[in-house]
Design a protein around this motif. Structure first.
Motif, short mmCIF file in Angstrom:
data_model
loop_
_atom_site.label_atom_id
_atom_site.label_comp_id
_atom_site.label_asym_id
_atom_site.label_seq_id
_atom_site.Cartn_x
_atom_site.Cartn_y
_atom_site.Cartn_z
N UNK A 3 -3.51 -20.74 -14.38
CA UNK A 3 -4.60 -21.71 -14.45
C UNK A 3 -4.56 -22.53 -15.73
N UNK A 4 -3.40 -22.57 -16.37
CA UNK A 4 -3.28 -23.26 -17.64
C UNK A 4 -3.03 -24.75 -17.51
N UNK A 5 -2.86 -25.39 -18.65
CA UNK A 5 -2.65 -26.84 -18.71
C UNK A 5 -1.38 -27.20 -19.47
N UNK A 6 -0.48 -26.26 -19.68
CA UNK A 6 0.74 -26.51 -20.45
C UNK A 6 1.60 -27.57 -19.75
N UNK A 7 2.24 -28.41 -20.54
CA UNK A 7 3.08 -29.47 -20.00
C UNK A 7 4.56 -29.13 -20.14
N UNK A 8 5.35 -29.52 -19.13
CA UNK A 8 6.79 -29.31 -19.20
C UNK A 8 7.43 -30.41 -20.05
N UNK A 9 8.76 -30.44 -20.09
CA UNK A 9 9.46 -31.41 -20.93
C UNK A 9 9.20 -32.85 -20.51
#
Length: 241
Positions: free
Chosen positions: A217-223
């Motif tokens: 449920x996170x908001x981390x962004x990929x490259x």
């Protein structure tokens, strides 16, 4: 559902045998990109080492627990054509190895060398393992360790055995990962049909899961700035379970 940052230690980031990796990648390149995965049939001989204290007390695993773990491993790898033979169990009477072995200290790992059985995958079971559930010490390798806390877990032993077979974590090299699959042969477990895994962000504010830990449920962004991760929870080389 409530959110939380997941901080448990499944296993460490282990050194990769670069020569073995180059050999594997060269083999992959010689096959046509559209070629289907090759069927394999291999028999892996497994030997278990159960640690105890100096006096032979505090046995890290019972015979029943070993049988349960072995059967789980057989079941997990059956679809991949890998078969296992249980070659036996011995006991190591050493409080140091049973409770105090630190997988990050090479001198500690060297304590296991005298007990290695040739031509077998050696699995050591300890009461404690410096906060880890398990460790394979290197990728690939002929031995690994499991802490008692990992017994009965869905994939602790199968996870470490996967590292012994040459598989990296699905979240390895995550900062260079694209959810779309771009660069998949150089990040994660380097297997392009494995979904991108955000677990490497576990210590960042953007990383969170459901209360069960089975829903990201996170908001981390990929490259590439995308955040629609769908982690491979059912992959035994993921640290998420």
């Amino acid at each position: 559902q409530p959110l939380f940052a997941q901080t448990r230690k499944e296993c460490a980031n282990m050194p990769i045998d670069t020569a073995a990796l180059v050999k594997a990648e060269a083999y992959a390149l010689q096959r046509a990109p559209e070629a289907a995965p090759q069927a394999v049939s291999r028999l892996i001989k497994v030997y278990f080492h159960v640690c105890r204290n100096d006096a032979g007390t505090a046995e890290a695993a019972t015979a029943e627990e070993i049988e349960e773990e072995f059967n789980m491993m057989v079941s997990k790898y059956a679809a991949n054509g890998l078969c296992f033979a249980n070659m036996g169990t011995n006991f190591i009477n050493s409080t140091e190895i049973n409770y105090n072995l630190d997988p990050d200290v090479s001198a500690d790992v060297d304590l296991l060398d005298p007990f290695l059985i040739p031509n077998c995958l050696n699995i050591f079971i300890h009461q404690e393992l410096a906060g880890y559930r398990g460790n394979a010490y290197g990728i690939p390798n002929i031995f690994c360790s499991i802490a008692r806390s990992g017994l009965g877990a869905p994939k602790s032993m199968t996870h470490e055995v996967g590292h012994c077979f040459g598989l990296s974590h699905t979240h390895a090299g995550c900062s260079n990962t694209y959810i779309s699959g771009t660069n998949c042969s150089a990040t994660g477990d380097r297997v392009c049909d494995t979904p991108a895994d955000p677990y490497c962000f576990e210590d960042e504010n953007c990383f969170s899961t459901s209360a069960t830990g089975c829903g990201y449920m996170g908001t981390c962004e990929d490259a590439g700035g995308q955040d629609n991760w769908s982690p491979p929870y059912n992959n035994i080389i993921s640290d998420l379970s």
